[in-house]
Design an enzyme around this catalytic site. Structure first.
Site, mmCIF file in Angstrom:
data_model
loop_
_atom_site.group_PDB
_atom_site.id
_atom_site.type_symbol
_atom_site.label_atom_id
_atom_site.label_comp_id
_atom_site.label_asym_id
_atom_site.label_seq_id
_atom_site.Cartn_x
_atom_site.Cartn_y
_atom_site.Cartn_z
ATOM 1 N N ALA A 33 35.264 52.265 7.718
ATOM 2 C CA ALA A 33 35.021 51.519 6.701
ATOM 3 C C ALA A 33 34.070 50.453 7.338
ATOM 4 C CB ALA A 33 36.494 50.791 6.437
ATOM 5 N N GLY A 89 37.872 55.097 9.093
ATOM 6 C CA GLY A 89 37.996 55.879 7.756
ATOM 7 C C GLY A 89 36.993 57.086 7.952
ATOM 8 N N GLU A 134 41.734 51.300 13.935
ATOM 9 C CA GLU A 134 42.190 50.393 13.108
ATOM 10 C C GLU A 134 43.243 49.400 13.799
ATOM 11 O OE1 GLU A 134 41.754 53.565 12.269
ATOM 12 O OE2 GLU A 134 40.967 53.798 10.232
#
Ligand SMILES: CCC/C=C/C(=O)SCCNC(=O)CCNC(=O)[C@H](O)C(C)(C)COP(=O)([O-])OP(=O)([O-])OC[C@H]1O[C@@H](n2cnc3c(N)ncnc32)[C@H](O)[C@@H]1OP(=O)([O-])[O-]
Length: 704
Positions: free
Chosen positions: A61, A100, A123
């Site tokens: 992301a 992601g 993450e």
């Protein structure tokens, strides 16, 4: 931001286009939606390959979007659509598939990867969890234990490791996209969603909580994977979203994302003289000399060798040199095994002659912290090394400019302050003096990068940034003990804040005699004396008095705590220390009072932070990110608090100022509680966001 072409007749090739790492920005997400829809509905397309341009699959992301308003299509429905496609979809992974990016690959039916590619779900290191299906798809693909390990640590895997775990279907050393297209042509339609039978792992939560030191993301990661083990896929996905919602706007996530960008900001160094990272070219270095093979010299030698450099390692005595050689070989083998790298033989040459470094391009001096010894050494090196050899000192506090003045070429002298153990700790302070050439700074920074360090360029002052700030922090802890706290009370407050160890446990580990030596060198120690004012300011002789009793910490089995035996690590409260403190307070006329954890945190941390503001004001550090990265990577400051300066910005600068003023009124004899004028200036400028502090620091101001 994503392009679709048809290759080999029937394969739809979707390329993500967002340099440098093809992050999943709003435009890329929209691009994936559009290209997948077209590929799936095109009757001539029988299978699909997804890849990233420029040799990088996808870095995940777009972290820059997290701070603002998120727009564009969300990831979860996009990945669900890919997974549900009735044509086989293959991910072609080159470079990186992280966060992601890996979740995108997990939603594809097959994955082909380059052997050297990096795969992972990092993450957790950004205060988040893999909330685009990662916590649900990965355990179903590789089982709960392996998924928990990857998701709670965020560690990266190579393509080869990913194959072993079953994350990917094929590894290639050839052209990955071509291999994926070939693979796509060979598979029948229909998909390959693996659904393992999962079961929970007992005891994991307890272990993760203990090592998280108060960070909330690892705990949420475990909860999400537990949902994968106990709930059907759709409900597991809902649980993942709920947990993500608790993390997304949290202060910890903001702090960790600040750390991600700060780590990159500090590599773009600048100094008050105007030299900068982008205008200073490093000198090529292939051969480095290390002088002094004690603990630091050995670690530095290992770090250099692992980075592929040739090392000439020098010790004065044959016997010490042999001992060092033996120790370095063992450290090298263990570290190489752990990192899975192979050693190139004969990279290190050992010698007892200083002349052995005559032909190296850079020397790192790591002898005892004794100015006279270092002066003599720098004079000798300046004569025997090549005229353009960089001379670096691993001093932790001594004057770099003074050392430079002992040489023929002071512009070639910089500090390279490593942290023990030097082959493990990520931090390197690169210290420039007023005469250091930009190229010398650039070369030391580049060498640090090659060793895998987070290198931070700082100015020259006693203790540089890290140790200078540590002084008031440690002193406050001793003052609190004089006033009524115990070492346990102080340490517990700091450990609950997130430090792996409080001040006193840390002092016992590193040895009380280390600080005693430094205080002696500064003329602060008065043997047998209990006076609490020295050199015109408050002083705590407690550490000196313990050293006089031979209490040096873990190595002697007693220090601020008691240990079962010398060298043991299990700290226990010591009844002797308690009576010693009572007697000490009585003799000093001090009335013991109750001290709570709030006072411990405020006095220790705000004193540390206040010194940070002084350092910024003096230009010793270029920005708050430099200080924060030094504290996160070198001093165990909890990363999920962002570092001391970020923490101050989260607490509120006006609040920090007000509490410092309060404590200064109570303790006018402690200069480091006097609020820094930069802190006052920032508060009167409306306490701007930390990213704007550099502007305020640079603004001309009157000290009147
Ligand atoms: C919401 C659902 C759940 C999903 C969550 C996620 O995916 S969270 C994400 C999970 N993913 C991660 O945590 C992976 C984070 N990224 C990395 O670990 C590394 O960048 C790398 C290994 C991909 C490449 O290493 P390398 O040494 O080759 O390169 P480098 O590191 O020097 O970076 C070059 C430039 O790219 C920039 N930038 C990089 N990534 C991102 C990003 N995702 N975004 C934005 N920007 C990013 C970086 O700031 C730098 O900018 P600068 O300073 O030039 O202006």
């Amino acid at each position: 931001m994503a392009a679709l072409t048809r290759v080999s007749g029937s394969v739809g090739l979707i390329s993500l286009l967002n340099p440098p790492v093809n992050a999943l920005s709003a435009a890329v997400r929209q691009g994936i939606v559009d290209t997948v829809r077209r590929a799936v509905s095109d009757p001539q397309v029988k299978s699909v390959v997804i890849c990233g341009q420029n040799g990088v699959f996808c870095g995940g992301a777009d972290i820059k979007e997290f701070g603002g308003h998120m727009s564009g299509p969300p990831l979860v429905p996009i990945f669900n659509t890919i997974e549900a496609a009735d044509k086989p979809v293959v991910a072609a992974i080159e470079g990186s598939a992280l966060g992601g990016g890996l979740e995108l690959a997990l939603a594809c039916h097959y994955r082909i990867t380059q052997s050297k590619a990096r795969l992972g779900l990092p993450e957790v290191s950004l205060g988040l969890l893999p909330a685009a299906g990662g916590t649900q798809r990965l355990p179903r693909l590789i089982g709960v234990p392996a998924a928990l390990d990857l998701i709670t640590t965020g560690r990266h895997l190579t393509g080869a490791e990913a194959l072993k775990l079953g994350i990917v279907d094929q590894v290639t050393d050839q052209n990955t996209v071509e291999a994926a297209v070939k693979f796509a042509l060979s598979i029948p339609s229909g998909c390959n969603i693996c659904r393992l039978h999962l079961s929970e792992r007992p005891g994991v939560m307890q272990r993760v909580k203990k090592s998280a030191h108060g960070a909330i993301a690892p705990v949420a990661c475990v909860q999400a994977v537990q949902a994968a083990a106990t709930l059907p896929f759709t409900q597991g996905m809902q649980r993942e979203q709920e947990l993500m919602a608790t993390l997304f706007g949290s202060g910890q996530a903001r702090a960790l994302q600040y750390c991600f960008f700060s780590q990159r900001v500090v590599s773009k160094w600048s100094s008050p003289s105007g030299s900068r990272w982008d205008t200073s070219k490093p000198k090529p270095v292939t051969k480095v000399g290390v002088i002094g093979l004690g603990t630091m010299g050995r670690g530095i030698t290992v770090a250099l060798a692992l980075a592929g450099l040739s090392v000439v390692a020098v010790e004065t005595q044959q016997q010490q040199m042999m001992a060092a050689q033996h120790a370095v070989s063992g450290m090298l083998e263990r570290t190489a095994r752990r990192r899975g790298v192979s050693l190139v033989g004969d990279q290190i040459r050992y010698s007892v002659e200083l002349e052995a470094v005559a032909d190296v391009e850079l020397v790192i001096e790591a002898v005892f912290e004794d100015m006279a010894l270092k002066e003599k050494l720098f004079k000798q090196l300046s004569t025997l090394c090549k005229a353009d050899t960089l001379l670096c000192s691993n001093t932790s506090s001594l004057d770099i400019d003074h050392l430079a003045s002992q040489t023929h070429s002071p512009q070639l002298v910089v500090g390279m302050h490593f942290f023990a153990p030097a082959h493990v700790m990520k931090l390197l302070e690169v210290v420039y003096g007023p005469r250091s050439a930009p190229q010398a700074v650039a070369t030391a920074m580049e060498l640090g990068k090659r060793m895998g360090k987070v290198s931070v360029a700082v100015g020259n002052c006693s203790g540089f940034v890290g140790n200078r700030m540590l002084m008031p922090y440690v002193e406050e802890a001793s003052f609190l003990v004089e006033e009524g706290a115990s070492p346990e009370i102080v340490d517990r407050a700091l450990e609950e804040f997130g430090f792996p160890m409080g001040v006193f446990r840390m002092s016992d580990l590193s040895g009380l005699d280390v600080g005693w030596k430094v205080r002696k060198a500064r003329g602060l120690v008065e043997p047998g004396q209990m006076s609490r004012v020295r050199q015109g300011r408050r002083y705590s002789p407690l550490g000196d008095l313990l050293c006089e009793q031979g209490r040096f910490g873990q190595k002697t089995g007693r220090g601020w705590y008691l240990y079962d035996s010398a060298g043991s690590r299990e700290a226990q409260p010591d009844p002797w220390l308690q009576s010693f403190l009572e007697e000490y307070r009585a003799r000093q006329g001090l009335v013991s009072r109750r001290i709570d954890s709030q006072e411990v945190l405020e006095r220790c941390l705000y004193a540390l932070i206040n010194e940070g503001f002084n350092i910024l004001q003096e230009g010793i550090a270029a920005g708050p990110e430099d200080i924060d990265m030094i504290y996160v990577f070198g001093y165990g400051f909890p990363r999920h608090r962002g570092g001391p300066m970020f923490y101050a910005s989260q607490v509120g600068l006006a609040q920090v100022l007000q509490r410092l003023e309060h404590y200064q009124q109570l303790h006018p004899d402690i200069p480091h509680l006097r609020p820094s004028s930069l802190l006052r200036r920032l508060v009167s400028s409306g306490s701007p966001r930390i990213q704007r502090w550099r502007e305020i620091i640079r603004m001309p101001h009157s000290s009147l």
